[in-house]
Scaffold this active site. Structure first.
Site, PDB file in Angstrom:
ATOM      1  N   ARG A  40       0.856  -1.184   0.000  1.00  0.00           N
ATOM      2  CA  ARG A  40       0.000   0.000   0.000  1.00  0.00           C
ATOM      3  C   ARG A  40       0.895   1.238   0.000  1.00  0.00           C
ATOM      4  O   ARG A  40       2.004   1.215   0.522  1.00  0.00           O
ATOM      5  CB  ARG A  40      -0.879   0.028   1.253  1.00  0.00           C
ATOM      6  CG  ARG A  40      -1.926  -1.051   1.285  1.00  0.00           C
ATOM      7  CD  ARG A  40      -2.725  -1.006   2.599  1.00  0.00           C
ATOM      8  NE  ARG A  40      -3.719  -2.058   2.611  1.00  0.00           N
ATOM      9  CZ  ARG A  40      -3.486  -3.304   3.029  1.00  0.00           C
ATOM     10  NH1 ARG A  40      -2.293  -3.637   3.486  1.00  0.00           N
ATOM     11  NH2 ARG A  40      -4.446  -4.208   2.994  1.00  0.00           N
ATOM     12  N   LYS A  64      -2.397  -0.805   7.574  1.00  0.00           N
ATOM     13  CA  LYS A  64      -3.812  -1.151   7.734  1.00  0.00           C
ATOM     14  C   LYS A  64      -4.013  -2.247   8.776  1.00  0.00           C
ATOM     15  O   LYS A  64      -4.894  -2.163   9.620  1.00  0.00           O
ATOM     16  CB  LYS A  64      -4.398  -1.585   6.389  1.00  0.00           C
ATOM     17  CG  LYS A  64      -5.880  -1.873   6.445  1.00  0.00           C
ATOM     18  CD  LYS A  64      -6.430  -2.193   5.067  1.00  0.00           C
ATOM     19  CE  LYS A  64      -7.906  -2.519   5.153  1.00  0.00           C
ATOM     20  NZ  LYS A  64      -8.466  -2.836   3.845  1.00  0.00           N
ATOM     21  N   HIS A 128      -3.942   3.616  -4.970  1.00  0.00           N
ATOM     22  CA  HIS A 128      -4.209   2.174  -4.848  1.00  0.00           C
ATOM     23  C   HIS A 128      -4.053   1.451  -6.183  1.00  0.00           C
ATOM     24  O   HIS A 128      -3.956   0.220  -6.218  1.00  0.00           O
ATOM     25  CB  HIS A 128      -5.609   1.952  -4.266  1.00  0.00           C
ATOM     26  CG  HIS A 128      -5.610   1.081  -3.057  1.00  0.00           C
ATOM     27  ND1 HIS A 128      -4.796   1.301  -1.965  1.00  0.00           N
ATOM     28  CD2 HIS A 128      -6.295  -0.047  -2.780  1.00  0.00           C
ATOM     29  CE1 HIS A 128      -5.010   0.353  -1.069  1.00  0.00           C
ATOM     30  NE2 HIS A 128      -5.907  -0.480  -1.546  1.00  0.00           N
ATOM     31  N   ARG A 131      -0.921  -0.988  -6.320  1.00  0.00           N
ATOM     32  CA  ARG A 131      -1.115  -2.316  -5.719  1.00  0.00           C
ATOM     33  C   ARG A 131      -2.077  -3.167  -6.557  1.00  0.00           C
ATOM     34  O   ARG A 131      -1.853  -4.362  -6.759  1.00  0.00           O
ATOM     35  CB  ARG A 131      -1.637  -2.120  -4.295  1.00  0.00           C
ATOM     36  CG  ARG A 131      -1.823  -3.362  -3.471  1.00  0.00           C
ATOM     37  CD  ARG A 131      -2.059  -2.924  -2.022  1.00  0.00           C
ATOM     38  NE  ARG A 131      -2.925  -3.812  -1.298  1.00  0.00           N
ATOM     39  CZ  ARG A 131      -2.511  -4.786  -0.491  1.00  0.00           C
ATOM     40  NH1 ARG A 131      -1.217  -5.001  -0.341  1.00  0.00           N
ATOM     41  NH2 ARG A 131      -3.374  -5.535   0.159  1.00  0.00           N
ATOM     42  N   HIS A 154      -5.624 -10.743   1.844  1.00  0.00           N
ATOM     43  CA  HIS A 154      -7.085 -10.675   1.796  1.00  0.00           C
ATOM     44  C   HIS A 154      -7.689 -11.897   2.480  1.00  0.00           C
ATOM     45  O   HIS A 154      -7.060 -12.946   2.557  1.00  0.00           O
ATOM     46  CB  HIS A 154      -7.576 -10.611   0.348  1.00  0.00           C
ATOM     47  CG  HIS A 154      -7.321  -9.298  -0.310  1.00  0.00           C
ATOM     48  ND1 HIS A 154      -7.358  -9.128  -1.665  1.00  0.00           N
ATOM     49  CD2 HIS A 154      -7.027  -8.075   0.207  1.00  0.00           C
ATOM     50  CE1 HIS A 154      -7.103  -7.872  -1.959  1.00  0.00           C
ATOM     51  NE2 HIS A 154      -6.892  -7.211  -0.842  1.00  0.00           N
ATOM     52  N   TYR A 163     -11.059  -6.984  -5.981  1.00  0.00           N
ATOM     53  CA  TYR A 163     -10.040  -5.959  -5.757  1.00  0.00           C
ATOM     54  C   TYR A 163      -9.229  -5.676  -7.020  1.00  0.00           C
ATOM     55  O   TYR A 163      -8.949  -4.524  -7.342  1.00  0.00           O
ATOM     56  CB  TYR A 163      -9.119  -6.417  -4.617  1.00  0.00           C
ATOM     57  CG  TYR A 163      -8.027  -5.447  -4.274  1.00  0.00           C
ATOM     58  CD1 TYR A 163      -8.279  -4.344  -3.467  1.00  0.00           C
ATOM     59  CD2 TYR A 163      -6.733  -5.628  -4.744  1.00  0.00           C
ATOM     60  CE1 TYR A 163      -7.277  -3.449  -3.147  1.00  0.00           C
ATOM     61  CE2 TYR A 163      -5.725  -4.739  -4.432  1.00  0.00           C
ATOM     62  CZ  TYR A 163      -6.005  -3.653  -3.636  1.00  0.00           C
ATOM     63  OH  TYR A 163      -5.013  -2.763  -3.323  1.00  0.00           O
TER      64      TYR A 163
END
Length: 181
Positions: A40, A64, A128, A131, A154, A163
């Protein structure tokens, strides 16, 4: 909420690389590092030269999840790291502001990427995107959704597919096949 997409086209990736290379070495390296690390932006910006120079991997505490992860450094990225850091001190930030010598902000990284995207005719691009681009192309080459899910940390394959934009691609293809009544 602004949804961003991966850069699906390899030609567009090359176009963005060339644009940034002609503009600014730091910005080019930010793009290259981001699309090749699966990190990220909040985990990329605080990195220092000593974190990546002459290394096969780096340790990152994900902002995160707060989990410490070992991130492999791709062979193709090692040469870019060497070229970018060879004249830098080990405690320097990789993506430092010229003015403050501290890491650039997420907002500045966003502006850099949005400007490059606009110049290259790309929409739905943000920090983002880096990524997501890694994830999209990793999946396209390997078709290993379980490994990609692990890399991206994930909780399920369906989250990973959504995603990286594969669900959207599949839906678009199905609509095209359907064609209408």
């Amino acid at each position: 909420m602004h949804i961003v997409q991966p850069i699906r086209s390899l030609e567009k990736i090359q176009e963005v690389k060339q644009y940034l290379l002609n503009k600014n070495k730091r910005d080019y390296f930010l793009f290259i590092f981001g699309i090749n690390s699966a990190l990220r932006i909040s985990d990329i910006l605080p990195l220092q030269v000593k974190d990546v120079q002459n290394k096969d991997h780096l340790w990152a505490t994900e902002s995160k999840t707060k989990k410490k992860r070992k991130i492999l450094i791709l062979e193709s990225l090692k040469q870019e790291i060497y070229e970018y850091t060879k004249d830098m001190k080990e405690n320097e930030y990789l993506f430092k502001s010229v003015r403050t010598r501290k890491p650039i902000s997420r907002i500045q990284a966003y502006r850099i990427l949005r400007e490059a995207a606009a110049a290259c005719g790309l929409e739905e691009i943000g920090t983002h995107t880096l990524r997501k681009t890694f994830g999209y192309h990793f999946y396209q080459r390997t078709k290993d959704i379980a490994e990609l899910q692990r890399i991206l940390n994930h909780s399920s394959p369906s989250i990973t597919m959504r995603y990286i934009g594969i669900d959207e691609d599949t839906t678009r293809a199905a609509y095209k096949v359907f064609g209408g009544l």
